[in-house]
Motif scaffolding. Sequence first.
Motif, PDB file in Angstrom:
ATOM      1  N   LEU A 144      -8.617  31.138  -6.525  1.00 50.00           N
ATOM      2  CA  LEU A 144      -9.188  32.278  -7.250  1.00 50.00           C
ATOM      3  C   LEU A 144      -8.730  33.594  -6.628  1.00 50.00           C
ATOM      4  CD1 LEU A 144     -12.812  30.924  -7.796  1.00 50.00           C
ATOM      5  CD2 LEU A 144     -10.976  31.036  -9.478  1.00 50.00           C
ATOM      6  N   ASN A 145      -8.621  33.627  -5.315  1.00 49.68           N
ATOM      7  CA  ASN A 145      -8.240  34.868  -4.632  1.00 49.68           C
ATOM      8  C   ASN A 145      -6.773  35.231  -4.833  1.00 49.68           C
ATOM      9  OD1 ASN A 145     -10.832  35.200  -3.669  1.00 49.68           O
ATOM     10  ND2 ASN A 145     -10.414  34.323  -1.661  1.00 49.68           N
ATOM     11  N   VAL A 146      -5.913  34.231  -5.086  1.00 48.40           N
ATOM     12  CA  VAL A 146      -4.486  34.510  -5.215  1.00 48.40           C
ATOM     13  C   VAL A 146      -4.111  34.968  -6.630  1.00 48.40           C
ATOM     14  CG1 VAL A 146      -3.593  32.251  -5.956  1.00 48.40           C
ATOM     15  CG2 VAL A 146      -2.261  33.649  -4.371  1.00 48.40           C
ATOM     16  N   LEU A 147      -5.009  34.806  -7.588  1.00 47.88           N
ATOM     17  CA  LEU A 147      -4.711  35.198  -8.967  1.00 47.88           C
ATOM     18  C   LEU A 147      -4.498  36.710  -9.051  1.00 47.88           C
ATOM     19  CD1 LEU A 147      -7.300  32.993 -10.888  1.00 47.88           C
ATOM     20  CD2 LEU A 147      -4.839  32.593 -10.668  1.00 47.88           C
ATOM     21  N   ARG A 148      -3.412  37.092  -9.705  1.00 47.20           N
ATOM     22  CA  ARG A 148      -3.077  38.513  -9.863  1.00 47.20           C
ATOM     23  C   ARG A 148      -2.218  38.675 -11.113  1.00 47.20           C
ATOM     24  NH1 ARG A 148       0.533  36.233  -6.421  1.00 47.20           N
ATOM     25  NH2 ARG A 148       2.751  36.715  -6.807  1.00 47.20           N
ATOM     26  N   PRO A 149      -2.164  39.872 -11.689  1.00 47.32           N
ATOM     27  CA  PRO A 149      -1.321  40.090 -12.874  1.00 47.32           C
ATOM     28  C   PRO A 149       0.138  39.731 -12.606  1.00 47.32           C
ATOM     29  CG  PRO A 149      -2.842  41.914 -12.588  1.00 47.32           C
ATOM     30  CD  PRO A 149      -2.977  41.056 -11.365  1.00 47.32           C
TER      31      PRO A 149
ATOM     32  N   GLN B  72     -10.221  34.392 -13.636  1.00 49.31           N
ATOM     33  CA  GLN B  72     -11.180  33.872 -12.670  1.00 49.31           C
ATOM     34  C   GLN B  72     -12.458  33.411 -13.365  1.00 49.31           C
ATOM     35  OE1 GLN B  72     -11.608  37.171 -10.000  1.00 49.31           O
ATOM     36  NE2 GLN B  72      -9.909  36.544  -8.683  1.00 49.31           N
ATOM     37  N   GLN B  73     -12.960  34.227 -14.280  1.00 46.33           N
ATOM     38  CA  GLN B  73     -14.177  33.863 -15.001  1.00 46.33           C
ATOM     39  C   GLN B  73     -13.958  32.637 -15.877  1.00 46.33           C
ATOM     40  OE1 GLN B  73     -17.285  35.146 -14.509  1.00 46.33           O
ATOM     41  NE2 GLN B  73     -16.177  36.145 -12.834  1.00 46.33           N
ATOM     42  N   ALA B  74     -12.751  32.503 -16.445  1.00 44.18           N
ATOM     43  CA  ALA B  74     -12.448  31.331 -17.262  1.00 44.18           C
ATOM     44  C   ALA B  74     -12.449  30.066 -16.415  1.00 44.18           C
ATOM     45  CB  ALA B  74     -11.096  31.505 -17.949  1.00 44.18           C
ATOM     46  N   VAL B  75     -11.917  30.154 -15.190  1.00 46.59           N
ATOM     47  CA  VAL B  75     -11.937  29.005 -14.284  1.00 46.59           C
ATOM     48  C   VAL B  75     -13.379  28.659 -13.916  1.00 46.59           C
ATOM     49  CG1 VAL B  75     -11.303  28.171 -11.989  1.00 46.59           C
ATOM     50  CG2 VAL B  75      -9.628  29.427 -13.365  1.00 46.59           C
ATOM     51  N   LEU B  76     -14.171  29.670 -13.596  1.00 51.51           N
ATOM     52  CA  LEU B  76     -15.543  29.436 -13.140  1.00 51.51           C
ATOM     53  C   LEU B  76     -16.458  28.929 -14.256  1.00 51.51           C
ATOM     54  CD1 LEU B  76     -16.056  32.616 -10.915  1.00 51.51           C
ATOM     55  CD2 LEU B  76     -15.778  30.262 -10.119  1.00 51.51           C
ATOM     56  N   ASN B  77     -16.280  29.461 -15.464  1.00 54.71           N
ATOM     57  CA  ASN B  77     -17.229  29.189 -16.551  1.00 54.71           C
ATOM     58  C   ASN B  77     -16.706  28.231 -17.611  1.00 54.71           C
ATOM     59  OD1 ASN B  77     -19.087  31.046 -15.403  1.00 54.71           O
ATOM     60  ND2 ASN B  77     -17.978  32.744 -16.364  1.00 54.71           N
ATOM     61  N   GLY B  78     -15.404  27.931 -17.586  1.00 53.41           N
ATOM     62  CA  GLY B  78     -14.841  27.053 -18.599  1.00 53.41           C
ATOM     63  C   GLY B  78     -14.549  27.793 -19.890  1.00 53.41           C
TER      64      GLY B  78
ATOM     65  N   ALA C 239     -20.531  20.021 -21.677  1.00 55.50           N
ATOM     66  CA  ALA C 239     -21.391  18.952 -21.162  1.00 55.50           C
ATOM     67  C   ALA C 239     -20.744  17.586 -21.311  1.00 55.50           C
ATOM     68  CB  ALA C 239     -22.741  18.970 -21.884  1.00 55.50           C
ATOM     69  N   TYR C 240     -19.666  17.508 -22.077  1.00 55.86           N
ATOM     70  CA  TYR C 240     -19.026  16.214 -22.332  1.00 55.86           C
ATOM     71  C   TYR C 240     -17.545  16.213 -21.947  1.00 55.86           C
ATOM     72  CZ  TYR C 240     -23.405  15.210 -24.532  1.00 55.86           C
ATOM     73  OH  TYR C 240     -24.745  15.027 -24.741  1.00 55.86           O
ATOM     74  N   GLY C 241     -17.216  16.963 -20.900  1.00 56.60           N
ATOM     75  CA  GLY C 241     -15.900  16.839 -20.311  1.00 56.60           C
ATOM     76  C   GLY C 241     -14.825  17.772 -20.854  1.00 56.60           C
ATOM     77  N   CYS C 242     -15.231  18.797 -21.613  1.00 58.06           N
ATOM     78  CA  CYS C 242     -14.273  19.773 -22.132  1.00 58.06           C
ATOM     79  C   CYS C 242     -14.424  21.107 -21.387  1.00 58.06           C
ATOM     80  CB  CYS C 242     -14.476  20.009 -23.623  1.00 58.06           C
ATOM     81  SG  CYS C 242     -14.139  18.562 -24.648  1.00 58.06           S
ATOM     82  N   GLY C 243     -13.347  21.896 -21.408  1.00 56.69           N
ATOM     83  CA  GLY C 243     -13.453  23.278 -20.946  1.00 56.69           C
ATOM     84  C   GLY C 243     -12.993  23.582 -19.545  1.00 56.69           C
ATOM     85  N   LEU C 244     -12.777  22.555 -18.706  1.00 57.77           N
ATOM     86  CA  LEU C 244     -12.347  22.799 -17.328  1.00 57.77           C
ATOM     87  C   LEU C 244     -10.874  23.215 -17.312  1.00 57.77           C
ATOM     88  CD1 LEU C 244     -12.589  22.673 -14.234  1.00 57.77           C
ATOM     89  CD2 LEU C 244     -12.161  20.207 -14.386  1.00 57.77           C
ATOM     90  N   LEU C 245     -10.611  24.446 -16.844  1.00 56.00           N
ATOM     91  CA  LEU C 245      -9.256  24.990 -16.783  1.00 56.00           C
ATOM     92  C   LEU C 245      -8.697  24.817 -15.372  1.00 56.00           C
ATOM     93  CD1 LEU C 245      -6.915  26.667 -18.027  1.00 56.00           C
ATOM     94  CD2 LEU C 245      -8.162  28.717 -17.276  1.00 56.00           C
ATOM     95  N   SER C 246      -7.604  24.056 -15.265  1.00 58.71           N
ATOM     96  CA  SER C 246      -6.942  23.841 -13.972  1.00 58.71           C
ATOM     97  C   SER C 246      -5.681  24.694 -13.914  1.00 58.71           C
ATOM     98  CB  SER C 246      -6.573  22.372 -13.796  1.00 58.71           C
ATOM     99  OG  SER C 246      -7.735  21.562 -13.787  1.00 58.71           O
ATOM    100  N   LEU C 247      -5.475  25.382 -12.790  1.00 54.50           N
ATOM    101  CA  LEU C 247      -4.316  26.256 -12.616  1.00 54.50           C
ATOM    102  C   LEU C 247      -3.641  25.958 -11.282  1.00 54.50           C
ATOM    103  CD1 LEU C 247      -5.888  29.698 -13.627  1.00 54.50           C
ATOM    104  CD2 LEU C 247      -4.555  28.175 -15.093  1.00 54.50           C
ATOM    105  N   ALA C 248      -2.338  26.189 -11.245  1.00 61.68           N
ATOM    106  CA  ALA C 248      -1.576  26.088 -10.004  1.00 61.68           C
ATOM    107  C   ALA C 248      -0.423  27.079 -10.079  1.00 61.68           C
ATOM    108  CB  ALA C 248      -1.044  24.674  -9.790  1.00 61.68           C
ATOM    109  N   PRO C 249      -0.294  27.983  -9.105  1.00 58.68           N
ATOM    110  CA  PRO C 249       0.822  28.930  -9.118  1.00 58.68           C
ATOM    111  C   PRO C 249       2.163  28.203  -9.183  1.00 58.68           C
ATOM    112  CG  PRO C 249      -0.793  29.565  -7.472  1.00 58.68           C
ATOM    113  CD  PRO C 249      -1.193  28.199  -7.966  1.00 58.68           C
ATOM    114  N   THR C 250       3.085  28.782  -9.924  1.00 62.00           N
ATOM    115  CA  THR C 250       4.399  28.161 -10.078  1.00 62.00           C
ATOM    116  C   THR C 250       5.437  29.251 -10.286  1.00 62.00           C
ATOM    117  OG1 THR C 250       5.619  26.443 -11.285  1.00 62.00           O
ATOM    118  CG2 THR C 250       4.234  27.914 -12.598  1.00 62.00           C
ATOM    119  N   ALA C 251       6.687  28.857 -10.416  1.00 63.01           N
ATOM    120  CA  ALA C 251       7.767  29.805 -10.709  1.00 63.01           C
ATOM    121  C   ALA C 251       8.182  29.643 -12.159  1.00 63.01           C
ATOM    122  CB  ALA C 251       8.961  29.546  -9.795  1.00 63.01           C
ATOM    123  N   LEU C 252       8.467  30.754 -12.820  1.00 64.66           N
ATOM    124  CA  LEU C 252       8.908  30.685 -14.218  1.00 64.66           C
ATOM    125  C   LEU C 252      10.324  30.110 -14.283  1.00 64.66           C
ATOM    126  CD1 LEU C 252       7.639  34.050 -15.710  1.00 64.66           C
ATOM    127  CD2 LEU C 252       6.912  31.759 -16.344  1.00 64.66           C
TER     128      LEU C 252
END
Length: 210
Positions: free
Chosen positions: A92-97, A185-191, A197-210
């Motif tokens: 969450l801390n590394v996220l930036r524009p 950040q809010q999307a990661v925290l809140n879905g 409640a049934y397994g939808c909405g969890l957003l997973s992110l990983a920094p990468t190179a374009l």
Amino acid sequence: MSTWLTRIVPEPRSRLARQDLRNAEALHKRVMSLVPDGLGERARAQAGVLYRYDDTSAVGPHLLIQTRAPVDATRLPDQYGTLAVRDLTPLLNVLRPELAVQYRIIANTSKRLGRTSERSGKLVALRGPEADEWWHARAQANGLILRTVVSTSLPDIRSPGKAGVRHAATRFDGIAVVKDAELVQQAVLNGIGRGKAYGCGLLSLAPTAL
């Protein structure tokens, strides 16, 4: 506020694990059993619970559970599966524009019909191109600009305790660029979306190179 991600790789020989993974209501109850009691009617939101049953080449079938505090592993039945926990705060801390990220989400692709429709107020499932359009709009509203999208239509998630309610599910994978770090950040925290409640909405992110 810290956020924790728990990965449970179910033991194939565990009868309880097999039962949970076949039943959306049972899996929801199992996940919620790992967070503190007494959180009230909005226990899932209070504990920040989001989860997803996933399958990757690196890990195989597994359950991801995101919470605001580490889960109580002692509440998991014996020999249910192997468990690993990590703190998501560094991510969450590394996220930036302009940061490029890989993403994955299983979303409840649906919309409620507006007043101009003959079926005003009805919730309808979106699949195919309509589901892709839904994800593009939701991603942008949550601070992400999509560069690539691979969508996979999944079987509906059925919640037996809700009179046969079915949740349309689509998995989205790809590359995106962060436009608004706070929104992401809010999307990661809140879905994102319905069916959390049934397994939808969890957003997973990983920094990468374009």
